[in-house]
Design an enzyme around this catalytic site. Structure first.
Site, PDB file in Angstrom:
ATOM      1  N   ILE A  15       0.841  -1.199   0.000  1.00  0.00           N
ATOM      2  CA  ILE A  15       0.000   0.000   0.000  1.00  0.00           C
ATOM      3  C   ILE A  15       0.875   1.246   0.000  1.00  0.00           C
ATOM      4  O   ILE A  15       0.552   2.252  -0.655  1.00  0.00           O
ATOM      5  CB  ILE A  15      -0.966  -0.014   1.192  1.00  0.00           C
ATOM      6  N   TYR A 163      -2.702  -7.503  16.796  1.00  0.00           N
ATOM      7  CA  TYR A 163      -2.922  -6.647  15.626  1.00  0.00           C
ATOM      8  C   TYR A 163      -4.260  -5.918  15.731  1.00  0.00           C
ATOM      9  O   TYR A 163      -4.338  -4.709  15.498  1.00  0.00           O
ATOM     10  CB  TYR A 163      -2.884  -7.500  14.359  1.00  0.00           C
ATOM     11  N   LYS A 167      -4.963  -1.782  16.027  1.00  0.00           N
ATOM     12  CA  LYS A 167      -5.737  -1.007  15.063  1.00  0.00           C
ATOM     13  C   LYS A 167      -6.940  -0.325  15.726  1.00  0.00           C
ATOM     14  O   LYS A 167      -7.319   0.789  15.336  1.00  0.00           O
ATOM     15  CB  LYS A 167      -6.184  -1.908  13.915  1.00  0.00           C
ATOM     16  N   THR A 198      -1.659  -8.306   0.302  1.00  0.00           N
ATOM     17  CA  THR A 198      -0.314  -7.977   0.770  1.00  0.00           C
ATOM     18  C   THR A 198       0.277  -9.192   1.466  1.00  0.00           C
ATOM     19  O   THR A 198      -0.410 -10.157   1.790  1.00  0.00           O
ATOM     20  CB  THR A 198      -0.327  -6.797   1.759  1.00  0.00           C
TER      21      THR A 198
END
Length: 289
Positions: A15, A163, A167, A198
């Site tokens: 990205i 994770y 976030k 990704t």
């Protein structure tokens, strides 16, 4: 450096490359902030050749190191850089427990603490109209924040848990920072890239070949994943919008329910305390002149 720059962390990732290329193609000056310069240099050169924009600067930045973050911000300050937009794009999801050089669990340390510290240190280089765009994730919906947020251990660590809560924390912090900076005319938003093709979604297990064959063809490209951050950071239509989440060209306010939960205020205050401690510790270790 006496012009306005777009700073992109993790600019050599999937990205990050899409963002760098798109912003450079618009003719803007870009700073690629990357941990691994050896991997980033070919990306920089390719984008310069493709866009015809040679005003793409590559600088070292390791969000797992407070010293690196401070050196990066001090360098920009010494060079009198003016920031038009900071795109907090870099992030990790580690398969196994590890720690940053300063003793934090790496996913929280990089995705959240390092990103917040960098943002705080770069605020003096921003002006009314500057924009901050931080990448969040769909996993924020399953993230949980409690008093153990800053103290994961090898025994308790689970990569998806770490994770997702990193976030969620970024989303909550974005909302409160937007409120704080609104009087200064600095616009603070998050971007949700969705599920993007990704390396981060690689499971490092037997399911990867099956996922590559049946799942990846149906998820977003890096360019599609970058669209929300690109819109929030560059488009005139996004000027003045703050405290929202962008997904492509759509944007919605971060839920007031999240913002006013006790954990949100606790996290904001606790993060502030820890960053103050970080800066004091780094200052005490700085060489005397």
């Amino acid at each position: 450096m006496n012009k306005e720059y777009y700073i992109i962390t993790g600019a050599n990732g999937s990205i990050g490359q899409a963002l760098t290329e798109a912003i450079a193609a618009q003719g803007h000056a870009v700073i690629m902030a990357c941990r691994n310069l050896t991997k980033a240099q070919p990306v920089q050169q390719r984008i310069i050749e493709k866009t015809g924009n040679s005003d793409i600067t590559l600088l070292p930045l390791d969000l797992a190191s407070f010293a690196s973050i401070i050196r990066f911000s001090e360098h920009l300050s010494q060079e009198s850089v003016t920031i038009q937009a900071l795109l907090n794009n870099a992030g990790v999801m580690n398969q196994h427990f590890s720690q940053t050089t300063d003793g934090f669990e790496s996913t929280i340390g990089v995705n959240y603490i390092g990103t917040v510290l960098l943002t705080r240190l770069l605020l003096p280089l921003m002006h009314p109209g500057s924009r901050i765009v931080t990448t969040t994730s769909l996993t924020r919906f399953i993230g949980k924040i409690d008093e153990t947020f800053f103290s994961d251990t090898p025994h308790s660590y689970k990569r998806f848990d770490a994770y997702s809560k990193s976030k969620l924390a970024l989303t909550l912090y974005t909302a409160r920072l937007a409120q704080e900076l609104r009087p200064r005319g600095i616009w603070v938003n998050a971007s949700d890239p969705g599920i993007v093709d990704t390396d981060m979604i690689t499971m490092h297990s037997w399911v990867d070949p099956l996922a590559n064959r049946f799942f990846r063809p149906f998820i977003s490209s890096p360019q599609e994943g970058a669209a929300g951050a690109l819109f929030a950071a560059t488009k005139p239509e996004a000027y003045g919008i703050t405290g929202e989440i962008f997904k492509k060209q759509r944007h919605t306010p971060i839920s007031p329910r999240l913002i006013h939960e006790p954990r949100s205020l606790w996290l904001y205050n606790e993060t502030g305390k820890r960053i103050t401690e970080i800066l004091a510790k780094q200052s005490s270790h700085a060489p005397k002149t």
